[in-house]
Design an enzyme around this catalytic site. Structure first.
Site, PDB file in Angstrom:
ATOM      1  N   LYS A 274      -8.876  -1.738   0.117  1.00 10.25           N
ATOM      2  CA  LYS A 274      -8.112  -2.958  -0.199  1.00 10.25           C
ATOM      3  C   LYS A 274      -7.660  -3.623   1.091  1.00 10.25           C
ATOM      4  CE  LYS A 274      -3.569  -4.384  -2.125  1.00 10.25           C
ATOM      5  NZ  LYS A 274      -2.372  -3.980  -2.903  1.00 10.25           N
ATOM      6  N   ASP A 279       0.527  -9.975   1.162  1.00  6.93           N
ATOM      7  CA  ASP A 279       0.800  -9.933  -0.274  1.00  6.93           C
ATOM      8  C   ASP A 279       2.203 -10.468  -0.550  1.00  6.93           C
ATOM      9  OD1 ASP A 279       0.908  -9.451  -2.962  1.00  6.93           O
ATOM     10  OD2 ASP A 279       1.014  -7.256  -2.796  1.00  6.93           O
ATOM     11  N   LYS A 286       7.355 -11.769  -4.707  1.00  8.28           N
ATOM     12  CA  LYS A 286       8.185 -10.637  -4.311  1.00  8.28           C
ATOM     13  C   LYS A 286       9.518 -11.134  -3.748  1.00  8.28           C
ATOM     14  CE  LYS A 286       4.436  -7.510  -2.787  1.00  8.28           C
ATOM     15  NZ  LYS A 286       4.685  -6.398  -3.713  1.00  8.28           N
ATOM     16  N   ASP A 297      -0.588  -4.653   3.814  1.00  4.75           N
ATOM     17  CA  ASP A 297      -1.317  -4.496   2.556  1.00  4.75           C
ATOM     18  C   ASP A 297      -2.845  -4.551   2.760  1.00  4.75           C
ATOM     19  OD1 ASP A 297      -0.940  -3.867  -0.107  1.00  4.75           O
ATOM     20  OD2 ASP A 297      -0.975  -5.944  -0.790  1.00  4.75           O
ATOM     21  N   ASP A 356       1.299  -9.915  -8.917  1.00  5.54           N
ATOM     22  CA  ASP A 356       1.554  -8.991  -7.812  1.00  5.54           C
ATOM     23  C   ASP A 356       0.736  -7.700  -7.968  1.00  5.54           C
ATOM     24  OD1 ASP A 356       2.638  -8.146  -5.449  1.00  5.54           O
ATOM     25  OD2 ASP A 356       4.615  -7.640  -6.285  1.00  5.54           O
ATOM     26  N   ARG A 360      -5.675  -4.059  -7.555  1.00  5.19           N
ATOM     27  CA  ARG A 360      -6.637  -3.463  -8.500  1.00  5.19           C
ATOM     28  C   ARG A 360      -7.708  -4.468  -8.907  1.00  5.19           C
ATOM     29  NH1 ARG A 360      -1.818  -1.946 -12.447  1.00  5.19           N
ATOM     30  NH2 ARG A 360      -0.832  -1.895 -10.408  1.00  5.19           N
TER      31      ARG A 360
HETATM   32  N1  BES Z   1       0.891  -4.071  -2.245  1.00  5.63           N
HETATM   33  C1  BES Z   1       1.706  -3.770  -3.361  1.00  5.63           C
HETATM   34  C2  BES Z   1       2.101  -2.297  -3.423  1.00  5.63           C
HETATM   35  C3  BES Z   1       3.078  -1.833  -2.380  1.00  5.63           C
HETATM   36  C4  BES Z   1       4.426  -2.094  -2.489  1.00  5.63           C
HETATM   37  C5  BES Z   1       2.621  -1.111  -1.313  1.00  5.63           C
HETATM   38  C6  BES Z   1       5.301  -1.625  -1.542  1.00  5.63           C
HETATM   39  C7  BES Z   1       3.496  -0.630  -0.353  1.00  5.63           C
HETATM   40  C8  BES Z   1       4.835  -0.893  -0.463  1.00  5.63           C
HETATM   41  C9  BES Z   1       0.949  -4.097  -4.652  1.00  5.63           C
HETATM   42  O1  BES Z   1       0.109  -5.179  -4.588  1.00  5.63           O
HETATM   43  C10 BES Z   1       2.009  -4.430  -5.662  1.00  5.63           C
HETATM   44  O2  BES Z   1       2.679  -5.396  -5.462  1.00  5.63           O
HETATM   45  N2  BES Z   1       2.101  -3.615  -6.690  1.00  5.63           N
HETATM   46  C11 BES Z   1       3.091  -3.810  -7.695  1.00  5.63           C
HETATM   47  C12 BES Z   1       2.440  -3.484  -9.015  1.00  5.63           C
HETATM   48  C13 BES Z   1       3.280  -3.855 -10.204  1.00  5.63           C
HETATM   49  C14 BES Z   1       3.422  -5.349 -10.314  1.00  5.63           C
HETATM   50  C15 BES Z   1       2.638  -3.281 -11.445  1.00  5.63           C
HETATM   51  C16 BES Z   1       4.244  -2.866  -7.405  1.00  5.63           C
HETATM   52  O3  BES Z   1       4.005  -1.741  -6.980  1.00  5.63           O
HETATM   53  O4  BES Z   1       5.390  -3.283  -7.588  1.00  5.63           O
HETATM   54 ZN    ZN Z   2      -0.708  -5.591  -2.762  1.00  5.73          ZN
HETATM   55 MG    MG Z   3       1.050  -7.015  -4.974  1.00  3.41          MG
END
Ligand code: BES
Ligand code: ZN
Ligand code: MG
Length: 509
Positions: A274, A279, A286, A297, A356, A360
């Site tokens: 990825k 992000d 966020k 990210d 967010d 995936r």
């Molecule tokens: N890049 C983030 C995951 C992340 C968050 C990695 C903090 C490292 C530190 C990912 O794209 C994301 O935002 N995931 C969300 C998923 C949710 C919306 C189901 C998350 O983890 O909050």
């Molecule tokens: Zn992300």
């Molecule tokens: Mg995200």
């Protein structure tokens, strides 16, 4: 540049301007190896002269003391370093200790360092010793104008040059020096990965990441890099990548690095990473606190590029293909939205409920495309995929989920060797139920529970029966709250994953 030479302990010259580093175990005699080099008698005499209480203090794990000793009026600049109990001493402690030595030497202004007794006869500690020395000296300072100017004006590049001479007893020195070379190449891959991941999002975005990947081509003629632009990505129908990328002025790229060096016509190992260069969360934006960290990210993609870098220096006889989907996830009038339904590359449809959960979507298309194009024998993906992984496993252990127990066991065993901790989470059918959609094949979020596993369950829809392992490196890709203090992981990107996948690939030959 770091130069590391392994020598028999009695052949080590001790001269002025060097730092001589002496390791002290709590329960082992220090004189046994030191006495093989008569120049070091002065150190033995000094240690013999100390009372037991004082000596015991010095032997505590990680403790360092600098001494100015003299032999025949010549100074022997000595650094004592405590190693704790020899029974507890392991590879990771070696890695941390040798990193501490590098950092203390640097702080004290030495660039010629002699380590006569730290590994004595134990060749197995050589690998972590080299890793600690090289990885702890890493600094991301190319944007610090004072440092950049200094080296420009005063040609201080020698500042970053270090020579380490390491003593061993009765070893196969050619073999040891060859091992040093191998480990250094792997570390160069880690550093390549760190440099990219640490780079700010205004400098590294999908197109510039692709250009960085293209530099690998000149390293080895077995490397071939292909970069797909938006038009090509559209033609192929990689709609997951297009959807996530369309809110940004910086167009997506699909980066493909092929390394073909197996004599047999082996099916390749497919690595997918990825690379969201920033992000923001998109329309499901966020909070602003620590949003800057979302430059990391792209770490999964950077890990995979670090692996390709190391492979090309080592010229390993394997076939490996890297597929790196790269996008910037931004909110704008052209962004994808919650409620959108995307028809993915493999024909499955996805209901977007949170923009967010973008990683995936891009990984799904990259996995399905990579598998259909290359028929790999196994697939390993790396992604900073879920905050939930940090809640589940903290910031020192990555999540491992897959569909093939053999592959999983191999990865667990490689990672034990390199100290990059990974832990398997279960992928049972219940998790697939959590991502069923009312209006499409699946939705891009589960509920509040088991977030790391529902993300992997989502990916499993795009890999089918190919042996596959997913690594969620959200907690381990960079140093953050709770990251263990390790000399070899300086602040910022860690390059997590490069070392144990290299171990995995070297063992698979
Ligand atoms: N890049 C983030 C995951 C992340 C968050 C990695 C903090 C490292 C530190 C990912 O794209 C994301 O935002 N995931 C969300 C998923 C949710 C919306 C189901 C998350 O983890 O909050
Ligand atoms: Zn992300
Ligand atoms: Mg995200």
């Amino acid at each position: 540049m770091v130069k590391i030479t392994i020598k028999n302990i009695d052949e080590i010259e001790i001269v002025a301007n060097q730092l001589v580093v002496i390791g002290l175990f709590e329960d082992n005699s220090y004189s046994e190896h030191l006495k093989n080099n008569s120049k070091l008698n002065v150190v033995i005499d000094y240690l013999d002269s100390l009372d037991k209480k004082k000596l015991d203090q010095i032997k505590k794990y990680g403790k360092t003391i600098a001494l100015g000793l003299f032999a025949d009026n010549n100074p022997i600049n000595t650094l004592l370093i405590g190693l704790g109990n020899s029974h507890d001493f392991n590879k990771d402690k070696m890695r941390h200790i040798s990193g501490l030595i590098s950092l203390r030497a640097k702080e004290m202004g030495y660039n010629d360092i002699v380590i006569p007794n730290l590994i004595s006869e134990e060749e197995s500690k050589l690998e972590p010793l080299v890793e600690g020395i090289v990885l702890s000296l890493y600094e991301f300072n190319k944007f610090k104008t004072d440092i950049a100017n200094e080296s420009r004006n005063h040609h201080l590049s020698s500042n970053n040059e270090y020579t380490f001479t390491v003593g061993l007893n009765h070893a196969d020195f050619d073999k040891c020096n060859a091992l040093v070379k191998t480990v250094k190449s792997v570390c160069d891959g880690v550093i390549f990965s760190r440099d990219l991941a640490n780079s700010p999002p205004n400098i590294i975005y999908p197109d510039t990441l692709a250009k960085a990947a293209q530099t690998l081509e000149s390293k080895n003629d077995k490397i071939h890099v292909e970069v797909m632009d938006l038009k090509k990505i559209e033609e192929l129908g990689l709609n997951g990548i297009i959807s996530v990328g369309k809110g940004s002025q910086n167009e997506p790229r699909l980066i493909i690095v092929e390394y073909n060096n197996s004599s047999t016509n082996d099916k390749p190992v497919l690595l997918v990473g990825k690379a969201v260069t920033f992000d923001t969360g998109g329309i499901s934006i966020k909070p602003s606190e620590r949003m800057d960290e979302m430059k990391f990210d792209k770490s999964g993609g950077c890990t995979v590029l670090g692996i390709m870098h190391a492979l090309s220096s080592l010229n390993l006889p394997v076939n490996v293909v890297a597929v790196i989907p790269s996008v910037e996830n931004m909110p704008s009038g052209t962004s994808y939205r919650p409620g959108d339904i995307i028809r993915m590359y493999n024909g499955k449809t996805v209901e977007v409920l949170n923009t967010d959960a973008e990683g995936r979507l891009i990984l799904a298309d990259a996995l399905a495309y990579g598998i259909s194009k290359y028929s790999p024998k196994s697939v390993i993906d790396f992604a900073t995929l879920t905050g939930a992984c940090i809640i589940a496993l903290g910031t020192n252990v990555a999540g491992l989920i897959g569909n093939d127990e053999k592959l999983i066991q191999k990865l667990l065993s490689s990672s034990k060797n390199t100290g990059e901790k990974i832990w398997q989470l279960p992928l049972s059918d219940e998790f697939l139920d959590l991502i069923k959609s009312n209006v499409a094949t699946i939705k891009n979020i589960g509920g509040r529970t088991g977030g790391t596993i529902t993300a992997a369950a989502f990916l499993s829809h795009f890999v089918q029966n190919v042996p596959w392992a997913h690594l969620d490196i959200a907690g381990t890709a960079w140093t953050q709250d709770g990251t263990a203090d390790r000399s070899y992981n300086p602040k910022g990107s860690t390059g997590f994953g490069v070392r144990f996948i290299m171990k995995f690939l070297m063992d698979s030959q």
